[in-house]
Design a protein around this motif. Sequence first.
Motif, mmCIF file in Angstrom:
data_model
loop_
_atom_site.group_PDB
_atom_site.id
_atom_site.type_symbol
_atom_site.label_atom_id
_atom_site.label_comp_id
_atom_site.label_asym_id
_atom_site.label_seq_id
_atom_site.Cartn_x
_atom_site.Cartn_y
_atom_site.Cartn_z
ATOM 1 N N GLY A 45 11.070 23.710 5.681
ATOM 2 C CA GLY A 45 11.448 24.000 4.276
ATOM 3 C C GLY A 45 12.169 25.102 4.029
ATOM 4 N N VAL A 46 12.031 26.193 4.794
ATOM 5 C CA VAL A 46 12.994 27.530 4.479
ATOM 6 C C VAL A 46 14.243 27.074 4.858
ATOM 7 C CG1 VAL A 46 13.264 29.664 5.569
ATOM 8 C CG2 VAL A 46 10.967 28.898 5.072
ATOM 9 N N ILE A 47 14.725 26.017 5.816
ATOM 10 C CA ILE A 47 15.951 25.744 6.319
ATOM 11 C C ILE A 47 16.626 25.040 5.238
ATOM 12 C CG2 ILE A 47 17.304 24.545 7.841
ATOM 13 C CD1 ILE A 47 15.512 25.522 10.049
ATOM 14 N N ILE A 48 15.697 23.917 4.637
ATOM 15 C CA ILE A 48 16.300 23.022 3.620
ATOM 16 C C ILE A 48 16.510 23.954 2.359
ATOM 17 C CG2 ILE A 48 15.975 21.112 2.221
ATOM 18 C CD1 ILE A 48 14.078 20.009 4.313
ATOM 19 N N GLY A 49 15.746 25.298 1.902
ATOM 20 C CA GLY A 49 15.573 25.796 0.664
ATOM 21 C C GLY A 49 16.968 26.661 0.439
#
Length: 500
Positions: A45-49
Amino acid sequence: MEPLTVHHLNEILLIGASVLLVAVVAVRLASRSGLPTLLIYLGIGVIIGQDGLFGFTFDDVQLTQVLGYAALVVILAEGGLGTKWHEIKPVVPAAAVLATVGLLASVFITAGAAHYLVGLGWRQALIIGAVVSSTDAAAVFSVLRNISLPKRVTGVLEAESGFNDAPVVILVVAFSAAGPIDHWYQLLGEIALELVIGAAIGLAVGWFGAYALKHVALPASGLYPIAVMAIAVAAYAAGAMAHGSGFLAVYLASLILGNAKLPHRPATRGFAEGLGWIAQIGLFVLLGLLVTPHELGDDIVPAIVIGLFLTLVARPASVVVSLVPFRVPWRDQALMSWAGLRGAVPIVLATIPMVADVTDSKRIFNIVFVLVIIYTLVQGPTLPWMARHLHLGDVDGAGTADLGIESAPLERLQGHLLSVAIPGGSKMHGVEVGELRLPQGAAVTLVVRDGKSFVPLPATMLRRGDELLVVTTDPVRDATEDRLRAVGRGGKLAGWLSGG
């Protein structure tokens, strides 16, 4: 807002499928580390965020809370369906006290640390104390079921993680509400009432649902898993609408359904497990999207301080206060103190004050997020080490910790095919097939050794690295699994000498 087109749908499906596949691979990579896979999902999620590679901006806290609640319902349902009543029955009173009295002790001790050591206001400190004092069902189930520990320990921890979501949600909502809380006894009475209502509805829905499924023949086997999950979700909705604890209702209803001898139980269990994984992956990725990493720097030290106090003072104190009256051995208490795993639940609960617009609610969310990340990295992988040094269980590859048993249903034969992998240090090494003393109705039908398979004789000696195919009838499946694990832990004399 641009209307949704088929092209947009294709992109969404591609991204969603890619995330799921990466998450599935992550489960395999993390399965033997003792590390809850939630960290990898959060990382996705952080990488996509917005601070990640794709720069996707997501800041809808209210949607996150709603979807988080929905995911928690599915996770609790899956946990209840997979919990064996005969294993937790002896420890339910202790788990119930730990999930209520122990929880309250942890909340107020942690809140004191947050107020005096970090400088948060009392309302913010109480919210953090409540949020982080709840153990996470998904983290507990995923870690403990891969580690060989005494059933009295895993039973308490699993039951606690299923029970304590209910009171902690009530506390967080109460602390986040506008206005002062003048009468603590009134709050405690409200918690007790909601728990009673939720328990009553959960037990009733679970019992009636199990009765109906036993006496109503559905036209297709695939409908039974859907019906079971629908009943579990209905228990949550009924409990919440009756102003009771929906989370307790869904867990208890699922516990009853999971231990009732329902038709097509293996298919139901597999369906629920699949939904549980999807709920966990979706929830953690969503929470990873919500966080803004560049804002976390100032909250790392407060999170470490609060986490240290929670782990080394508040959690042990809550365990001692709750379990000493039950004469739980101190070694068990020490391990339970360290095994208070946190996960998605605290992060989801941290969105409640944000939706309520509590002062410093964003800081509360950031502190909780950092705390969960850091202490999951510490507690999960070190739990086997702690258990080994406390002489609880056999967690160094020498017993049932890695005795892999997978089950496939044989519907027409009303039986199961168990695949058993013998690890390197298992005491099943050197045991003859006949010495397994499996229950009548179970038999070892095939042994795979060094890539070659053969049908064993009663005198065939088992070796490390062997894989066994065991066919068992439905009535003796659980007894067969218990026997195999007992031999893996105690050798051929298991059941006759101690340790079996």
